[in-house]
Design an enzyme around this catalytic site. Structure first.
Site, PDB file in Angstrom:
ATOM      1  CB  THR A 349      43.026  34.291  37.506  1.00  0.00           C
ATOM      2  OG1 THR A 349      42.497  33.767  36.296  1.00  0.00           O
ATOM      3  CG2 THR A 349      42.576  35.726  37.668  1.00  0.00           C
ATOM      4  N   GLY A 431      40.240  31.631  39.352  1.00  0.00           N
ATOM      5  CA  GLY A 431      40.183  30.225  38.981  1.00  0.00           C
ATOM      6  C   GLY A 431      39.168  29.866  37.922  1.00  0.00           C
ATOM      7  N   GLY A 432      39.305  30.398  36.692  1.00  0.00           N
ATOM      8  CA  GLY A 432      38.527  29.958  35.547  1.00  0.00           C
ATOM      9  C   GLY A 432      37.041  29.872  35.834  1.00  0.00           C
TER      10      GLY A 432
END
Length: 531
Positions: A349, A431-432
């Site tokens: 991202t 980051g997820g």
């Protein structure tokens, strides 16, 4: 918020203060944003120029085929934008019969890309400069090339090993049959062509015109469900925000289908504990945060879906003070508990934030989900398509079950803090599954523990995994790690330069009276810049 000397944590960076500010994960994108402010644009123009540039210079985390979300303070009011795409009309549960989980790569993971609609919506409503002006830096880098930065080169190499056989990927992103090395120039004429068409048509070429037709034709070639009609039906939604207060500040997030509600729940749970009596790096404070996030993530994974499909359990139910107090009572202050919390797969991202001297502040995030996303790249366009469809469930009883025209569960979330006197901080942690957890850590470090944005960004991080598992950065002191193990946490250690694991934060906070102070994550190639 005041500037403090950073004596706590090792860092290459100091906090940056200025009247106009941009913080992104790539210096060229930050400069693109500043150039718009210098030309008389506002924070929205800066954020969009940076976001568009990031599709070129950081393709490992986002692209033209991304989704996006934004929270914006216009000087008087807070606004929230959901520009995530919906599933193709052909995505019935029957289509995925025989699958145990949703496909993670390839065409069957591609939902309609929404980022371009975010650019158009934000510019139309709040921008000052001509829409086409915002594209000039990105088109220049795509046509004339740019030197690939070190962290992105590493991520690119890893992705090439995994995605080289996906439709169109090697043709666009593996010149000479490999990923570019750090310092090598990368050129993307197809990307430049697409950006120029989007600029000239205010996005119409992407959703109903030439580029949409090329995307749909490539989908047909591979028997994929995505159609021209699916592209044309897409709309971004001004959705407002949801919030939770902690003492004098309120954290604002985008409503579901995103995981921002997990950060709000974690903050609400912690408000019911004695964390206020602890120091920032006290193992007991870290323990309470970890336990709160485990509880919040469990609920988010169980109940969050497209808002139109969240039946019976509502946002208000999940944020109810009484309910969060009951969740807080489930925490043992001295020992870890297995609440059954899990986390989605790690992802790629880009997050950026911008603020201008007029007081406008923008929190913006766009993502392909897993690095280059699905791995599918439409030839001649530079369009790498996200794999957000992987966020759906195949459980027939789950609210997030795959279905036609539906938004999947999303990990990407922009954050925004409001204080008693107005906007306090625009921030995000890409980051997820790290994102909601990172929001919680940034809020507490800046607001409760008094750290400036760079100090908060530099501090060692942790990440809940599953069960009793917690991933910790190796920069956490040995005595802290030992104390957490003694409480029953099953720790794993990861280096801070883990590409996705601990995310990449960008923060801009208001200074008292005038100006801003910003921090940019040393785990990324990015920068905070201002004038």
């Amino acid at each position: 918020m005041h500037i403090r000397s950073n004596h706590h944590y090792p860092s290459r960076r100091s906090a940056v203060a200025a009247d106009n500010m941009v913080a992104t994960s790539h210096p060229l994108a930050a400069q693109a944003g500043l150039s718009m402010l210098a030309r008389g644009g506002n924070a929205v123009d800066a954020a969009l120029a940076a976001a568009i540039t990031l599709t070129v210079v950081e393709p490992t985390g986002n692209g033209i085929g991304s989704d996006a979300f934004a929270i914006l303070w216009d000087g008087q009011e807070l606004h929230g934008l959901n520009a995530s795409g919906r599933s193709p009309a052909g995505w019935t549960p029957k289509r995925f019969a025989g699958h145990e989980t949703m496909p993670f790569r390839g065409w069957e993971s591609v939902t309609v890309p929404g980022a371009v609609s975010a650019w158009v919506s934000l510019s139309d409503r709040f921008g000052k400069l001509e829409f086409a002006t915002l594209f000039e830096p990105a088109i220049g880098y795509a046509e004339r090339g740019f030197p690939v930065s070190p962290i992105i080169a590493t991520l690119w190499h890893r992705a090439a090993e995994q995605l080289g056989d996906q439709p169109g990927f090697a043709e666009t992103f593996m010149p000479e049959g490999r990923a570019p090395k750090a310092g090598e120039y990368f050129y993307s004429p197809g990307h430049a062509r697409t950006l120029r068409l989007i600029a000239e048509t205010r996005g119409a070429a992407f959703y109903t015109g030439e580029i949409a037709e090329e995307i749909a034709a490539y989908a047909r070639k591979h028997d994929a469900a995505l159609t021209l009609e699916d592209m044309a039906a897409h709309e971004a939604d001004w959705c407002g925000t949801i919030s939770k207060s902690f003492d004098e500040v309120a954290l604002h997030e985008i409503p579901p289908n995103g995981q921002g509600i997990a950060a709000l729940m974690g903050l609400g749970i912690l408000g019911q504990t004695d964390i206020r009596n602890m120091d920032a790096d006290d193992p007991r404070a870290l323990h309470l945060q970890i336990e709160a996030m485990k509880l919040a993530l469990r609920d988010a994974e169980s109940y969050v879906a497209d808002l139109d499909h969240m039946k019976n359990i509502t946002v208000a139910d999940m944020l109810d003070d009484g309910y969060l107090a009951s969740r807080a009572r489930a925490i043992d202050p001295s020992h870890a508990t297995n609440f059954g919390a899990g986390a989605p797969k790690q992802g790629g991202t880009v997050y950026l934030t911008a603020a201008d001297a007029s007081g406008m502040m923008v929190s913006f995030i766009q993502s392909n989900y897993a690095g280059f996303g699905s791995g599918v790249v439409v030839p001649g366009t530079g369009v790498s398509l996200q794999n957000r469809g992987a966020g759906f469930s195949l459980d027939p009883d789950h609210r997030n079950r795959v279905g036609p025209g539906k938004r999947p569960f999303h990990t990407i979330i922009p954050g925004f803090l409001m204080g008693p006197d107005g906007p306090q901080m625009s921030f995000g942690v890409m980051g997820g599954p790290m994102q909601a957890q990172g929001h919680l850590q940034m809020v507490l470090r800046t607001q409760l523990f008094g750290q400036d944005p760079q100090m908060a960004v530099d501090a060692p991080r942790w990440r809940v995994t599953d069960g009793l598992g917690v991933a910790c950065e190796t920069t956490l002191p040995p005595e802290t790690l030992e104390a957490l193990r003694g409480m029953g946490h099953a720790l794993s250690l990861e280096a801070p330069d883990n590409a996705f694991g601990f995310g990449g934060a960008q923060l801009i906070a208001r200074l008292p009276g005038r100006g801003y102070i910003a921090g940019s994550d040393p785990r990324k190639d990015g920068a905070a810049m201002g004038f």
